[in-house]
Design a protein around this motif. Structure first.
Motif, PDB file in Angstrom:
ATOM      1  N   GLY A  21       0.787  -1.227   0.000  1.00 27.58           N
ATOM      2  CA  GLY A  21       0.000   0.000   0.000  1.00 27.58           C
ATOM      3  C   GLY A  21       0.817   1.273   0.000  1.00 27.58           C
ATOM      4  O   GLY A  21       0.271   2.362   0.126  1.00 27.58           O
ATOM      5  N   ILE A  22       2.127   1.166  -0.151  1.00 24.25           N
ATOM      6  CA  ILE A  22       3.009   2.328  -0.073  1.00 24.25           C
ATOM      7  C   ILE A  22       3.125   2.989  -1.441  1.00 24.25           C
ATOM      8  O   ILE A  22       3.453   2.335  -2.428  1.00 24.25           O
ATOM      9  N   THR A  62      11.373   1.401   3.421  1.00 29.45           N
ATOM     10  CA  THR A  62      10.652   2.074   4.501  1.00 29.45           C
ATOM     11  C   THR A  62      11.525   3.129   5.154  1.00 29.45           C
ATOM     12  O   THR A  62      12.715   2.945   5.349  1.00 29.45           O
ATOM     13  N   THR A  63      10.892   4.254   5.475  1.00 28.69           N
ATOM     14  CA  THR A  63      11.565   5.346   6.169  1.00 28.69           C
ATOM     15  C   THR A  63      11.201   5.266   7.636  1.00 28.69           C
ATOM     16  O   THR A  63      10.031   5.165   7.987  1.00 28.69           O
ATOM     17  N   SER A  83       8.154   1.736  14.279  1.00 28.33           N
ATOM     18  CA  SER A  83       9.522   2.004  13.841  1.00 28.33           C
ATOM     19  C   SER A  83      10.528   1.418  14.837  1.00 28.33           C
ATOM     20  O   SER A  83      10.351   0.309  15.333  1.00 28.33           O
ATOM     21  N   SER A  84      11.564   2.177  15.178  1.00 28.86           N
ATOM     22  CA  SER A  84      12.646   1.654  16.024  1.00 28.86           C
ATOM     23  C   SER A  84      12.353   1.741  17.518  1.00 28.86           C
ATOM     24  O   SER A  84      13.248   1.518  18.329  1.00 28.86           O
ATOM     25  N   GLY A  85      11.108   2.054  17.882  1.00 25.83           N
ATOM     26  CA  GLY A  85      10.691   1.894  19.273  1.00 25.83           C
ATOM     27  C   GLY A  85      10.540   3.160  20.094  1.00 25.83           C
ATOM     28  O   GLY A  85      10.041   3.102  21.227  1.00 25.83           O
ATOM     29  N   ASP A  92       5.259  -3.147  13.241  1.00 24.86           N
ATOM     30  CA  ASP A  92       5.870  -2.475  12.104  1.00 24.86           C
ATOM     31  C   ASP A  92       6.085  -3.485  10.985  1.00 24.86           C
ATOM     32  O   ASP A  92       6.107  -4.704  11.226  1.00 24.86           O
ATOM     33  N   ILE A  93       6.280  -2.973   9.775  1.00 22.29           N
ATOM     34  CA  ILE A  93       6.502  -3.818   8.620  1.00 22.29           C
ATOM     35  C   ILE A  93       7.966  -4.211   8.464  1.00 22.29           C
ATOM     36  O   ILE A  93       8.312  -5.120   7.717  1.00 22.29           O
ATOM     37  N   SER A  94       8.855  -3.521   9.177  1.00 22.62           N
ATOM     38  CA  SER A  94      10.292  -3.761   9.053  1.00 22.62           C
ATOM     39  C   SER A  94      10.823  -4.548  10.241  1.00 22.62           C
ATOM     40  O   SER A  94      10.807  -4.066  11.377  1.00 22.62           O
TER      41      SER A  94
END
Length: 288
Positions: free
Chosen positions: A35-36, A87-88, A128-130, A158-160
């Motif tokens: 969806g991005i 992903t950003t 993201s990274s938390g 998250d997706i990453s």
């Protein structure tokens, strides 16, 4: 052949541009599966981000990478790395602090008043990274200090997988908490003794209530059994087109309790969408 041994001619292959057709193949895949949005203006960005993977794999062109990625082996072995490339993941502790102020001043007092024995459940969708879920943990632990019977749990998705692993470690550059109140720094973060690489680690009590897991917001349904009192989906919707945004929000709202709060980023809007949310304040909504 190691990169140091490659001739100038061989290194020139990395200077080739990502062709429009190859970019379109990646762009269509990213949109259909996740969806991005990846409009043409993003071609140079994607080209730069894929360059590292091409070098690491020892490939000679973007087309060669594309063919590998869409092969069965590539889908099995390279998808993880590809998702981390596209992903950003920019985030900070106490980013957009008005939301955390609203939690403390309104959401939590009302919850305790109306649900004295119930556990407060909050979801960071796109964690993201938390930094976001750990900020939630700071806020909720602070509230618990004044209300000892208060209990809570936090879900971060998250997706990453790469950023989820970083979140699980809970170690960040010291400047990440530069603007966090001194009392909170002392109470919830451990400072490293390495002067050359100053880092901080979140204390175990911030991690105790947090569950981290992979989730693709484009899945038809989410394998989540619980309902949440509040959901943060901030600075995630900007990557989707309007139709996808509406679908994602409605799926998230299926896991939001009636009367629960929904938070979006300050650059995002739900105007004109058919979603079960009532506008409370800018970027803050309540489930009808």
């Amino acid at each position: 052949m190691r990169e140091a041994e490659k001739t100038p001619k061989e290194l020139d292959c990395f200077k080739a541009e990502l062709s429009e057709s190859d970019f379109q193949a990646f762009s269509n895949y990213i949109f259909i599966e996740y969806g991005i949005k990846m409009p043409p203006i993003k071609r140079v960005m994607l080209q730069g981000r894929l360059l590292k993977r091409i070098r690491e794999l020892g490939l000679k062109s973007y087309t060669e990478y594309k063919n590998y990625f869409f092969s069965q082996e590539g889908q099995e072995k390279e998808l993880y790395n590809f998702l981390n490339v596209i992903t950003t993941n920019k985030t900070d502790f106490f980013r957009e602090p008005i939301h955390f102020d609203f939690l403390t001043s309104t959401v939590l007092p009302d919850f305790v008043k109306n649900n004295p024995t119930k556990s407060f459940k909050i979801w960071s969708a796109g964690c993201s990274s938390g930094e976001e879920p750990y900020t939630m943990s700071v806020v909720l632990n602070e509230f618990k200090r004044l209300n000892p019977t208060f209990n809570f749990s936090i879900l971060g998705t998250d997706i990453s997988n790469q950023v989820l692993e970083k979140a699980a470690r809970g170690i960040y550059p010291e400047q990440k908490i530069e603007f966090v109140h001194l009392d909170l720094k002392k109470r919830y973060f451990l400072k490293s003794k390495d002067r050359h690489n100053p880092t901080i680690r979140v204390r175990p009590e911030l991690q105790a209530s947090l569950t981290l897991r992979y989730l693709n917001l484009m899945d038809n349904s989410f394998d989540i059994k619980e309902s949440y009192t509040s959901i943060f989906c901030r600075n995630v919707l900007i990557y989707f087109d309007r139709t996808t945004q509406e679908k994602v929000i409605n799926k998230l709202c299926q896991h939001l309790e009636p009367g629960g709060y929904f938070f979006i980023g300050h650059s995002e809007s739900l105007s004109g969408m058919n979603v079960p949310l009532q506008h409370i304040k800018p970027t803050i909504f309540k489930k009808i």
